[in-house]
Design an enzyme around this catalytic site. Structure first.
Site, PDB file in Angstrom:
ATOM      1  N   ASP A 306      -1.452   3.561  -7.980  1.00  0.00           N
ATOM      2  CA  ASP A 306      -1.962   3.182  -6.672  1.00  0.00           C
ATOM      3  C   ASP A 306      -0.775   3.258  -5.698  1.00  0.00           C
ATOM      4  OD1 ASP A 306      -3.564   2.395  -4.585  1.00  0.00           O
ATOM      5  OD2 ASP A 306      -4.438   0.677  -5.591  1.00  0.00           O
ATOM      6  N   GLU A 520      -9.374  -4.571   1.491  1.00  0.00           N
ATOM      7  CA  GLU A 520      -8.237  -5.088   0.721  1.00  0.00           C
ATOM      8  C   GLU A 520      -7.856  -6.504   1.156  1.00  0.00           C
ATOM      9  OE1 GLU A 520      -5.283  -2.064  -0.104  1.00  0.00           O
ATOM     10  OE2 GLU A 520      -6.819  -0.525  -0.076  1.00  0.00           O
TER      11      GLU A 520
HETATM   12  C1  BGC Z   1      -6.083   1.174  -2.669  1.00  0.00           C
HETATM   13  C2  BGC Z   1      -6.797   2.257  -3.442  1.00  0.00           C
HETATM   14  C3  BGC Z   1      -6.880   3.522  -2.620  1.00  0.00           C
HETATM   15  C4  BGC Z   1      -5.476   3.921  -2.207  1.00  0.00           C
HETATM   16  C5  BGC Z   1      -5.438   5.203  -1.405  1.00  0.00           C
HETATM   17  C6  BGC Z   1      -4.781   1.651  -2.055  1.00  0.00           C
HETATM   18  O1  BGC Z   1      -4.295   0.721  -1.157  1.00  0.00           O
HETATM   19  O2  BGC Z   1      -5.836   0.090  -3.526  1.00  0.00           O
HETATM   20  O3  BGC Z   1      -8.088   1.826  -3.803  1.00  0.00           O
HETATM   21  O4  BGC Z   1      -7.509   4.541  -3.346  1.00  0.00           O
HETATM   22  O5  BGC Z   1      -4.921   2.883  -1.409  1.00  0.00           O
HETATM   23  O6  BGC Z   1      -6.025   5.041  -0.178  1.00  0.00           O
END
Ligand code: BGC
Length: 764
Positions: A306, A520
Site C-alpha cells: 500500500d 480513510e
Molecule cells: C489506500 C488503498 C489505495 C491506495 C492507492 C491507499 O491509501 O489504503 O486502498 O488503493 O491508497 O490509492
C-alpha cells in the site's frame, strides 16, 4: 505459524500455481474460502517471462518493482522513464477519459522505447465503484450497498462494466475489490466492505474479481486487487491504520475467507494491509505474506504494497529505525511491487527506494532469487493482461464506454434499498399536492457518492452523472404535484423556521439524512449518532405533524438517536449515479424495497463490537432485570422490511446428517415462500447456521447460503438453497491453537430467513 506444510526445500520461489478446483461458480469458491485446498496444480512460468527475467539487468528488475504516480513523470517523460523504468504507473493524469487514453498511449510509447526489453508499464487506479476517477463515468453503489442486495451478480456485472472502461482508458488494473470484512463502524473505511458476514462477503468478492478479470480477446480484461491483506478492518480503537489485535481463530474464520474466495476466483494481485496485526506491520510479516498468503491460501499472483508503507514501518509503526531496513524486511517478506507514488518524501522517494534495494541486493541482504521471483510475478501479471501484445488505450471509444451501464446503476441501487422501519407512512401517494424534500442530502451529488469519487474525499468541482433524490422525486410524482426543496446542512440547521413552515404546508416530507463523503482516516468517528443539526431537523419535522420519512445516505449505521422519531426510514447506503431515482421509486411505491442489512446496526459505539457472528453473548444477563447495557442491536444483521408480507411454510432439509469427513458436501434447505400482501416484491431468504454448546464455541450465527426471489401478490414459490456447513468450520484446539480449519461434529441449527421453525443438521 507452527503448522506450515511446505518444508523450505519444497518452496520454489518462482512457481505459479492455479487453483484447479475452483473453475466453477459460487459455491465452490465459497467453500474453498473456508477449507484448505488440496487440489492445486503447478503452473509453470511462461517461457517468455522466464527469458525476460534471465536477460534483464538489476536496474530493470528494480524498475519493474516500482510503482509511481503518473503525475510524477513531469515535463521530460523520456528522462524520467529512462531513469526509473517503473513497472507501473498509477492514478490518472486527467479526469477526461479521451485525453487520458491519449496520455496513456503517449507514455506507453515513451516507456517502451526507453525500456531495454520493450516491457510496458501497467497502469493502475482505484476504480472501486465504476471508473470513479473519470468525468462522465457511471457510478455504481459502493460495496456496502452491493452487499445489501444479496445478489452477487451485481458485483460481477458492475465490475465487468468497470473493466471495459479501464481497458478503454489504458488502465487495466484496479485496486479493488476490498475483501476486508465489516467489523467496526467507527472505522472510516467501513463502507468499502461488502458485509460483516464472511460467506456473503466472500460471494461478493469472488464475483467482483470475476467481473474485472473477465476474458477479453484471449486475455483478462483487467486485473483485480484483493485488499488489504489482512486484518485491516478491525483496528482496536476504530481508527484507520492503528494496531489490530486479532485472535488467530477470528483471523482465520472471519477475516481470511473473503480473501481466500477472491484468490480462488483468480485474483491477480493482492495489496497488503497498512496496519499492524498483533504488533507486527503486515508489510513486514513473512508469516502473513508467505505462510498464510502463499502456502495456506495458494496465492500465486503479484503482491503490491500500500501507499508508502515501507516509510510507515518507520514513521507509524516504529518497527525499524530506517526506511532501508523496512525495504529489506518488506521485500524479503514477499512484497513484489512497492507503491512509492509521491515525490516530496525525502526519506522515501522513488530514488531512495531504488537505491536502497540495489544496495541491499549487492550486499546480499535481499537474495537475487527473491528479486527474480517478484519480477516473474509482475511480468506474469502483465502477460495475463495481454500487455505484451497490446497495452494501448482507445481514445476513440473511451468517453462513451465510461458513461454506459446506466440501467445497471439503477438496478443495483434499487435492489440495495433497505426499509428499516415503517408504521405505514410509506409509500407516499405520488398524487399528493405538495411534497417537501429536505435534509442535507436531498440534492447533494457528493453525499450519494461517498469517498473515492472524482476525488479521494469525494467529489469536488467535477460532478459525476447523477440523479439526486430531489430530481428523482420530481420524476416520480404526478404532474400536478408541487415539489418544494428546503436543504439543510450535515452539521448546520439555520433554516428551522422555513423547514417547519414548509413541512406544515406539505402533504408528505422526505428528509434525506446521513453523512457527507469521506475516505480513510478522515472518516473515522467516535459516534454513531447523527450531528445535532440533523437530530434537530427530525424533531422539527415531528413537530410539524405532516407525514414524513427519513432516507439515509451513509457509509455505516448512523443515526441511532433519530429512529424513535422517524415513522419510516430507508437505508440507501452510498448508491451512486441512479441513487435518487431508486430512492424516489421506493418512497412513492413504484419500487418495493427488498434489500437487507449486510451488517448489524448497533445502538451506539458503546456496544461495539456488535456483530451477528460473535461468540455467544448474554443479551440480557442472567438476572430478572435487564442490565443497563445489552447487545440488543437497533436493527439486526439481515434486517429489511417490505411493503408486502411474505409467509413461510414447509421448511425442510435433506440430507439431515452428513459425515464429518464430507462436511463440505452440500445439502438442500428448502422453504415455501408466499407473497400474502397486495404488492409484488423481492424477498431475500438468508440461510443461517449455528452450533451451540461444544468444546469450541462457535459464532452465534453465520450465513451459509441465500437466494433472492421476486414474487407477485399472491404468488408462492419453493426456494431451494444448496448450502454446506463449511462456513462454520473453525480452528479446533485450545485458546491459542493454530490448527487447520475443521467442521466439528455435533448438531447445527439451520434457519431460513424469517421462518420461525428450524432444522437440525447433524455432522457425525
Ligand atoms: C489506500 C488503498 C489505495 C491506495 C492507492 C491507499 O491509501 O489504503 O486502498 O488503493 O491508497 O490509492
Amino acid at each position: 505459524m507452527n503448522n506450515k506444510t511446505d518444508t523450505e526445500e519444497d518452496v520454489d520461489p518462482t512457481r505459479r500455481r492455479v487453483l484447479a478446483a475452483t473453475g466453477g461458480m459460487g459455491l465452490t469458491t465459497a467453500l474453498s474460502g473456508y477449507l484448505s485446498l488440496e487440489s492445486m496444480r503447478e503452473k509453470e512460468t511462461s517461457e517468455q517471462v522466464e527469458k525476460l527475467v534471465e536477460d534483464m539487468s538489476l536496474a530493470e528488475k528494480i524498475g519493474q518493482m516500482t510503482q509511481i504516480s503518473a503525475g510524477e513523470v513531469g515535463d521530460d517523460p523520456t528522462s524520467f522513464l529512462e531513469t526509473y523504468q517503473p513497472g507501473s504507473l498509477m492514478y490518472a493524469t486527467t479526469d477526461d477519459p479521451s485525453q487520458l487514453a491519449e496520455d496513456v498511449n503517449e507514455l506507453l510509447d515513451t516507456a517502451i522505447a526507453t525500456q531495454a526489453h520493450d516491457i510496458p508499464p501497467v497502469f493502475g487506479i482505484d476504480a472501486v465503484h465504476g471508473n470513479n476517477n473519470l468525468d462522465g463515468a457511471t457510478i455504481f453503489p459502493h460495496n456496502n450497498g452491493l452487499g445489501a442486495t444479496w445478489s452477487e451478480e451485481y458485483a460481477r456485472r458492475t465490475a465487468e462494466h468497470t473493466a471495459s472502461t479501464l481497458r478503454a482508458t489504458g488502465y487495466p488494473w484496479t485496486f479493488s475489490p476490498v475483501a476486508d470484512i465489516q467489523r467496526d463502524p467507527r472505522w472510516g473505511r467501513f463502507w468499502e466492505g461488502f458485509s460483516e458476514d464472511p460467506y456473503l462477503c466472500a460471494q461478493m468478492v469472488a464475483e467482483k474479481v470475476r467481473g474485472y478479470e473477465t476474458s477479453d480477446s484471449g486475455h483478462k480484461c483487467a486485473g483485480a486487487t484483493l485488499k488489504h491483506f489482512a486484518g485491516y478492518s478491525e483496528p482496536r480503537n476504530g481508527n484507520d491504520r492503528t494496531p489490530a489485535l486479532i485472535p488467530y481463530r477470528t483471523f482465520r474464520n472471519i477475516h481470511l475467507p473473503p480473501f481466500h474466495a477472491g484468490i480462488s476466483a483468480g485474483a491477480e494481485t493482492v495489496m497488503v494491509n497498512s496496519g499492524s496485526v498483533n504488533g507486527v506491520p503486515a508489510h513486514a510479516s513473512e508469516e502473513l505474506l508467505e505462510d498464510v498468503l502463499r502456502d495456506r491460501l495458494g496465492f500465486e499472483g503479484m503482491v503490491v504494497s500500500d501507499w508508502h508503507d515501507f516509510y510507515r514501518m518507520v514513521e507509524v509503526h516504529e518497527f525499524v529505525t530506517d526506511v532501508k531496513d523496512a525495504v529489506r524486511l518488506g521485500i524479503n517478506a514477499g512484497i513484489d511491487m512497492y507503491m512509492v507514488p509521491a515525490a516530496g518524501l525525502e526519506t522515501d522517494s522513488v530514488t531512495t527506494f531504488q537505491q536502497h534495494l540495489r544496495e541491499l541486493v549487492e550486499a546480499g541482504a535481499v537474495p537475487t532469487e527473491r528479486i527474480d521471483d517478484a519480477v516473474s510475478n509482475i511480468l506474469a501479471f502483465k502477460e495475463t493482461l495481454g500487455l505484451f501484445d497490446d497495452p494501448y488505450a482507445d481514445p476513440e471509444t473511451a468517453a462513451e464506454v465510461v458513461g454506459g451501464a446506466r440501467d445497471l446503476a439503477y438496478d443495483s441501487a434499487a435492489d440495495s434499498m433497505t426499509l428499516l422501519q415503517n408504521d405505514g407512512t410509506l409509500p407516499f401517494d405520488p398524487d399528493v399536492d405538495t411534497v417537501l424534500v429536505t435534509g442535507p442530502s436531498g440534492d447533494s451529488v457528493a453525499n450519494m457518492m461517498g469517498g473515492w469519487t472524482l476525488g479521494w474525499q469525494g467529489v469536488g468541482e467535477t460532478l459525476p452523472p447523477a440523479i439526486t433524490p430531489l430530481e428523482g422525486i420530481r420524476e416520480a410524482v404526478s404532474d400536478s404535484t408541487t415539489v418544494v426543496h428546503e436543504p439543510t446542512g450535515i452539521d448546520e440547521f439555520e433554516n428551522e423556521d422555513a423547514v417547519h413552515e414548509a413541512a406544515s404546508d406539505a402533504d408528505a416530507v422526505v428528509a434525506v439524512l446521513g453523512e457527507g463523503p469521506y475516505a480513510e482516516e478522515h472518516g473515522d468517528t467516535d459516534t454513531l449518532a447523527l450531528p445535532a443539526a440533523q437530530q434537530r431537523l427530525v424533531r422539527t419535522l415531528a413537530d410539524a405533524g405532516t407525514p414524513y420519512a427519513g432516507v439515509f445516505f451513509a457509509g455505516r449505521p448512523r443515526g441511532n438517536d433519530v429512529f424513535d422519531r422517524l415513522p419510516a426510514a430507508v437505508m440507501g447506503y452510498l448508491p451512486g449515479t441512479e441513487g435518487g431515482s431508486a430512492v424516489a421509486d421506493v418512497v412513492f411505491g413504484e419500487l418495493n424495497p427488498g434489500g437487507r442489512l449486510p451488517f448489524t446496526w448497533p445502538t451506539g459505539t458503546g456496544q461495539l463490537l456488535n456483530v451477528h457472528n460473535a461468540y455467544p453473548t448474554p443479551i440480557f444477563g442472567s438476572g430478572e432485570e435487564p442490565p443497563s447495557s445489552s447487545q440488543e442491536p437497533l436493527f439486526p444483521f439481515g434486517h429489511g422490511l417490505s411493503y408486502t408480507e411474505f409467509e413461510y411454510d414447509d421448511v425442510s432439509i435433506a440430507p439431515a446428517t452428513v459425515p464429518q469427513n464430507a462436511a463440505s458436501d452440500q445439502f438442500t434447505v428448502s422453504v415455501k415462500v408466499r407473497n400474502t400482501g397486495d404488492r409484488p416484491g423481492d424477498h431475500v431468504v438468508p440461510v443461517f447456521a449455528e452450533r451451540r454448546h461444544g468444546a469450541i464455541p462457535s459464532p452465534m450465527r453465520e450465513v451459509i447460503g441465500y437466494d433472492r426471489v421476486s414474487l407477485d401478490s399472491g404468488e408462492s414459490t419453493r426456494v431451494r438453497i444448496k448450502a454446506s456447513i463449511a462456513p462454520l468450520a473453525t480452528v479446533p484446539g485450545d485458546m491459542f491453537s493454530q490448527e487447520e480449519l475443521q467442521v466439528l461434529p455435533g448438531e447445527y441449527r439451520i434457519t431460513m430467513g424469517d421462518a420461525e421453525s428450524d432444522q437440525i443438521l447433524t455432522i457425525k
